[in-house]
Design an enzyme around this catalytic site. Structure first.
Site, PDB file in Angstrom:
ATOM      1  N   HIS A 579      -5.717   2.460  -1.251  1.00  0.00           N
ATOM      2  CA  HIS A 579      -7.104   1.425  -1.735  1.00  0.00           C
ATOM      3  C   HIS A 579      -7.913   0.836  -0.828  1.00  0.00           C
ATOM      4  O   HIS A 579      -7.127  -0.043   0.674  1.00  0.00           O
ATOM      5  CB  HIS A 579      -6.737   1.638  -2.760  1.00  0.00           C
ATOM      6  CG  HIS A 579      -5.568   0.446  -3.152  1.00  0.00           C
ATOM      7  ND1 HIS A 579      -4.233   0.260  -2.363  1.00  0.00           N
ATOM      8  CD2 HIS A 579      -6.801  -1.155  -3.302  1.00  0.00           C
ATOM      9  CE1 HIS A 579      -4.661  -0.808  -2.567  1.00  0.00           C
ATOM     10  NE2 HIS A 579      -5.506  -1.305  -3.403  1.00  0.00           N
ATOM     11  N   ASP A 581     -10.418  -2.237  -2.092  1.00  0.00           N
ATOM     12  CA  ASP A 581     -10.613  -3.086  -3.166  1.00  0.00           C
ATOM     13  C   ASP A 581     -11.876  -3.127  -3.807  1.00  0.00           C
ATOM     14  O   ASP A 581     -11.693  -3.339  -5.630  1.00  0.00           O
ATOM     15  CB  ASP A 581      -9.761  -4.339  -2.972  1.00  0.00           C
ATOM     16  CG  ASP A 581      -8.509  -4.832  -3.187  1.00  0.00           C
ATOM     17  OD1 ASP A 581      -7.384  -3.517  -3.193  1.00  0.00           O
ATOM     18  OD2 ASP A 581      -8.058  -5.552  -2.762  1.00  0.00           O
ATOM     19  N   HIS A 651      -5.523  -0.288   2.253  1.00  0.00           N
ATOM     20  CA  HIS A 651      -4.266  -0.663   2.749  1.00  0.00           C
ATOM     21  C   HIS A 651      -3.328  -0.191   1.442  1.00  0.00           C
ATOM     22  O   HIS A 651      -4.409  -0.167  -0.110  1.00  0.00           O
ATOM     23  CB  HIS A 651      -4.527  -2.708   2.258  1.00  0.00           C
ATOM     24  CG  HIS A 651      -5.123  -3.285   0.934  1.00  0.00           C
ATOM     25  ND1 HIS A 651      -6.622  -3.252   0.786  1.00  0.00           N
ATOM     26  CD2 HIS A 651      -4.409  -3.676  -0.314  1.00  0.00           C
ATOM     27  CE1 HIS A 651      -6.514  -3.240  -0.134  1.00  0.00           C
ATOM     28  NE2 HIS A 651      -5.356  -3.757  -1.144  1.00  0.00           N
ATOM     29  N   ARG A 661       9.710  -7.831  -6.180  1.00  0.00           N
ATOM     30  CA  ARG A 661       8.760  -7.950  -4.719  1.00  0.00           C
ATOM     31  C   ARG A 661       7.788  -8.673  -5.980  1.00  0.00           C
ATOM     32  O   ARG A 661       6.625  -7.832  -7.111  1.00  0.00           O
ATOM     33  CB  ARG A 661       8.227  -7.114  -4.044  1.00  0.00           C
ATOM     34  CG  ARG A 661       7.014  -7.566  -3.372  1.00  0.00           C
ATOM     35  CD  ARG A 661       6.257  -5.699  -3.094  1.00  0.00           C
ATOM     36  NE  ARG A 661       5.600  -6.238  -2.540  1.00  0.00           N
ATOM     37  CZ  ARG A 661       4.423  -6.531  -2.366  1.00  0.00           C
ATOM     38  NH1 ARG A 661       3.483  -6.793  -2.956  1.00  0.00           N
ATOM     39  NH2 ARG A 661       3.725  -6.200  -0.995  1.00  0.00           N
TER      40      ARG A 661
HETATM   41  O1  LIG Z   1       1.180  -7.084  -3.002  1.00  0.00           O
HETATM   42  C1  LIG Z   1       0.433  -6.886  -2.200  1.00  0.00           C
HETATM   43  O2  LIG Z   1       0.980  -6.233  -1.159  1.00  0.00           O
HETATM   44  C2  LIG Z   1      -1.082  -6.111  -2.246  1.00  0.00           C
HETATM   45  C3  LIG Z   1      -1.840  -5.236  -3.827  1.00  0.00           C
HETATM   46  C4  LIG Z   1      -2.574  -4.857  -3.473  1.00  0.00           C
HETATM   47  O3  LIG Z   1      -3.234  -4.610  -2.983  1.00  0.00           O
HETATM   48  C5  LIG Z   1      -3.889  -5.036  -5.466  1.00  0.00           C
HETATM   49  O4  LIG Z   1      -2.872  -5.315  -5.399  1.00  0.00           O
HETATM   50  O5  LIG Z   1      -5.067  -4.327  -4.873  1.00  0.00           O
HETATM   51 FE   LIG Z   2      -5.531  -4.068  -3.137  1.00  0.00          FE
END
Ligand SMILES: O=C(O)CCC(=O)C(=O)O
Ligand SMILES: [Fe+2]
Length: 728
Positions: A579, A581, A651, A661
């Site tokens: 996606h 952001d 990403h 995690r």
């Molecule tokens: O946790 C991550 O490494 C990325 C999370 C992410 O891309 C998001 O929450 O928009």
């Molecule tokens: Fe993100």
């Protein structure tokens, strides 16, 4: 027409000469006009006069002249269209005789037709436009208007005149074509806060030329929510509007005044006529690019019309309109006759319809049939001109069949096409520019923090990995917070598994941590640390990305992803799908729509990792196709990834297949009104606590009356603390 091929090409050349001929004649004084209406002034002159008044700070005059220049330009385009239509059949008798006439009269008849057409256009345009208004405008003026600069002047002018609603609309109109203009962004923000200015005042005054983009966006929206019937309707309307806009643009090429191509001295009148006809044909062809260029973008949407047909037939099929889908596919096949996917789909649709006979009866869209045949004829002439007259033409279409290109030009043509295809595949034609205003490479203002990966190592724009942002001890404290307080699904509207059924998500926001600490359920200093980490990251990234303005925290949450027991073998899904952001990524077209439900006010993204004792869970960046991975980052305690939140940085996160995690995700915005109010509530909560404590100390010192009324009130008000909200 029964002419030999040489005669035909000369004839075509002359055909176009005369269409543009009036342009040169009109430089002479106009004929007498019988209509009472005042003639149209040249819009470039009005614009210059408006700008002069602007610099003289004669705001009333500036507004009047700038508005007039915009109106004059629109009217001029309308007049040209009208005259083009009115003169459609002028001189046609001569043309009709061309087919039947014997002997050598064809050239005279062609010239007769040309003159009639020219005379008609000259008379028609002269009735509405002053002679100077018919002259071509300079390249500078064309640029001013195409970049919507008159609205920039108007915005200031209306502001000075205290006509804030008009100023807001001018600002918005300008900003659409100049989305990285930071000053205008700030101005718009100012107008938003003004009393008497409402959302409706932010009108795009040029929307009339962008109807196809409005339809395009609406169609993509319907598609995204699988509303197939409205999607099909909207795509159909979008195709029609695109054709309409293209036609409008092509008509302007014919009737607008055009400067003569450079006169190279020698050469027969026919050669000169051919040069003029070629520039007219090229003008018509380039309309494809003009219509496919969104305001504010630097490159056109490639294959615009065929790609819409692609969307349309799928939407029709899904909506159950199989014969509509067949018709669209047949139309699409006119562009790409041997495209395997289209042929397979046709087969599928034909089976659904109950046989090939049914599908064969369906004819393609006739408007597109004639558009293609016209366009192909133009391309043939242009390539002929390239081969023989030293004329340069860059074909704007990807669908041009090879046999239209002369043998001698084919190798070059193929190489250019190949290059373009490569570029499209890589997506770098759109990705090279990030209009966020960030510029990676600034200083890192924290001792012990190192740059582990920069743009180069991460293969992208405005991306960074910093190590050493937190100590092991700090990671431990925040992980402890997560364990003690993480409430299932927080931050994802309460959904425990928002992205994949194989993982659960838990989150904790700063405000919730502050409240839990206040109730004694969490350690107060750990909750404060969660808050302070946001400030730490802000300082680091504001500096590293050389942010042109201050950044506000837009949202922060501590989020843990845990692999569920069992079911992890051979997982192909992602922990977080690819996606962007702050916009909705459309991998097929490589477009990213900065609109809801995306978090459009996020400008900078950051993830601060806390641990590495899990399997999977790498962050990865891709190109806009959402498939080609360009970089990968493995989390570890104190590692911070920062990147601009826009389309340069799609990403995702690979599946977490065992363990848990945890990371602190943070987003920043340049726009104050979109800052995180919860953060301010948390601050207010802590301020109040401090106050209560000092009151208690005061009281202990004084007579010792068990509970003062003031203290009681303060304690009560804790539960309804709202923080200092901005008036917006
Ligand atoms: O946790 C991550 O490494 C990325 C999370 C992410 O891309 C998001 O929450 O928009
Ligand atoms: Fe993100």
């Amino acid at each position: 027409m029964a002419q030999s091929s040489t005669c035909f090409s000369v004839y075509v050349a002359l055909y176009f000469v005369v269409i543009t001929l009036p342009a040169f004649i009109f430089a002479t004084p106009a004929h007498s006009t019988s209509n009472a209406q005042p003639l149209l002034q040249p819009y470039d002159f009005l614009f210059y006069s408006g700008v002069r008044a602007y610099f003289n700070e004669d705001w009333g005059k500036a507004a009047e002249l700038l508005e007039k220049s915009i109106l004059a330009k629109e009217s001029l385009f309308r007049v040209r269209r009208k005259c083009h239509d009115a003169c459609g059949s002028a001189g046609k008798e001569a043309l009709d005789r061309l087919d039947s006439e014997r002997g050598n009269l064809w050239d005279l008849l062609a010239l007769d037709w040309l003159q009639k057409k020219a005379e008609c256009l000259r008379f028609c345009i002269g009735r509405w436009v002053t002679p100077t208004g018919q002259l071509p405008v300079s390249v500078d003026i064309e640029y001013e208007f195409s970049s919507r600069n008159p609205y920039n002047f108007l915005q200031v002018t209306y502001y000075k005149l205290e006509k804030f609603q008009k100023a807001a609309s001018a600002a918005h109109t300008f900003f659409i074509a100049n989305p990285s203009h930071l000053e205008m962004r700030n101005n718009i923000e100012k107008y938003r806060r003004m009393e008497g200015v409402t959302q409706e005042d932010f009108q795009d005054r040029e929307i009339g030329n962008e109807k196809h983009w409005v339809l395009y966006d609406a169609a993509v929206h319907h598609e995204a929510s699988s509303d197939w019937a409205p999607a099909a309707e909207t795509w159909k309307a979008c195709v029609n509007e695109t054709l309409h806009q293209t036609e409008e643009c092509r008509v302007q090429c014919e009737v607008a005044s055009q400067a003569l191509p450079e006169d190279r001295g020698a050469g027969s009148v026919f050669e000169k006529a051919a040069a003029l006809s070629l520039s007219l044909l090229a003008c018509r062809q380039y309309c494809v690019t003009q219509v496919a260029m969104r305001p504010g973008r630097i490159s056109a949407h490639e294959d615009f019309l065929p790609s819409q047909l692609e969307h349309l037939h799928i939407a029709q099929f899904k909506a159950g309109d199989i014969s509509g889908a067949v018709q669209t596919l047949r139309t699409l096949l006119l562009f790409y006759p041997s495209d395997k996917n289209s042929l397979d789909n046709l087969q599928l649709y034909s089976e659904t319809l109950g046989g090939a006979a049914e599908t064969e009866a369906t004819t393609p869209n006739q408007d597109i049939v004639s558009y293609i045949s016209q366009s192909l004829q133009e391309k043939k002439l242009l390539y002929f001109g390239m081969e023989n007259f030293d004329f340069n033409f860059v074909d704007p279409d990807l669908w041009t069949p090879e046999d239209v290109v002369p043998e001698s030009l084919r190798d070059r043509w193929r190489a250019e096409k190949e290059k373009l295809n490569e570029k499209l595949k890589e997506g770098d034609w759109q990705e090279e520019v990030d209009d966020s205003g960030f510029y990676a490479g600034g200083p890192v203002p924290q001792v012990g923090v190192t740059i582990a990966m920069d743009n180069e190592l991460l293969n992208g724009t405005n991306r960074v990995v910093l190590d050493g942002v937190m100590t092991e001890e700090e990671c431990g404290r925040i992980l402890h917070l997560a364990n003690a307080a993480g409430s299932a699904g927080d931050g994802y509207k309460g959904r425990r598994s928002p992205h994949t059924p194989h993982e659960t998500f838990e989150g904790l926001t700063v405000l919730r941590a502050a409240k839990l600490a206040q109730d004694g359920l969490l350690n107060q200093t750990d909750a404060r640390l969660l808050y302070e980490l946001g400030e730490r990251v802000r300082t680091l990234l504001e500096s590293y990305f050389r942010s042109p303005s201050g950044l506000f925290m837009s949202f922060t949450h501590l989020v843990c992803r845990s692999a569920t027991a069992g079911d992890q073998e051979g997982r192909l899904d992602l922990s977080h799908p690819v996606h962007v952001d702050n916009c909705l990524l459309e991998p097929d077209t490589r477009q990213c729509w900065r609109e809801q439900p995306a978090f459009i006010h996020r400008d900078l993204s950051a993830v601060l990792y806390l641990n590495d004792n899990f399997d999977g869970g790498d962050l990865f960046f891709t190109s806009r196709d959402a498939k080609t991975v360009t970089a990968r980052v493995s989390p570890s305690c104190g590692r911070l990834v920062g990147f601009s939140s826009g389309p340069v940085n799609p990403h995702g996160v690979t599946a977490v297949t065992s363990g848990r995690r945890c990371a602190l995700a943070l987003w920043f915005t340049k726009e104050r009104p979109y800052r995180d109010m919860e953060r301010e509530e948390a601050e207010a909560l802590w301020d109040m606590d401090k106050q209560v404590k000092s009151d208690e100390e005061e009281e202990a010192k004084s007579a010792g009356n068990a509970r003062s009324q003031a203290r009681q009130q303060k304690r009560e008000s804790r539960g309804r603390v709202t923080g200092a909200r901005d008036e917006l």
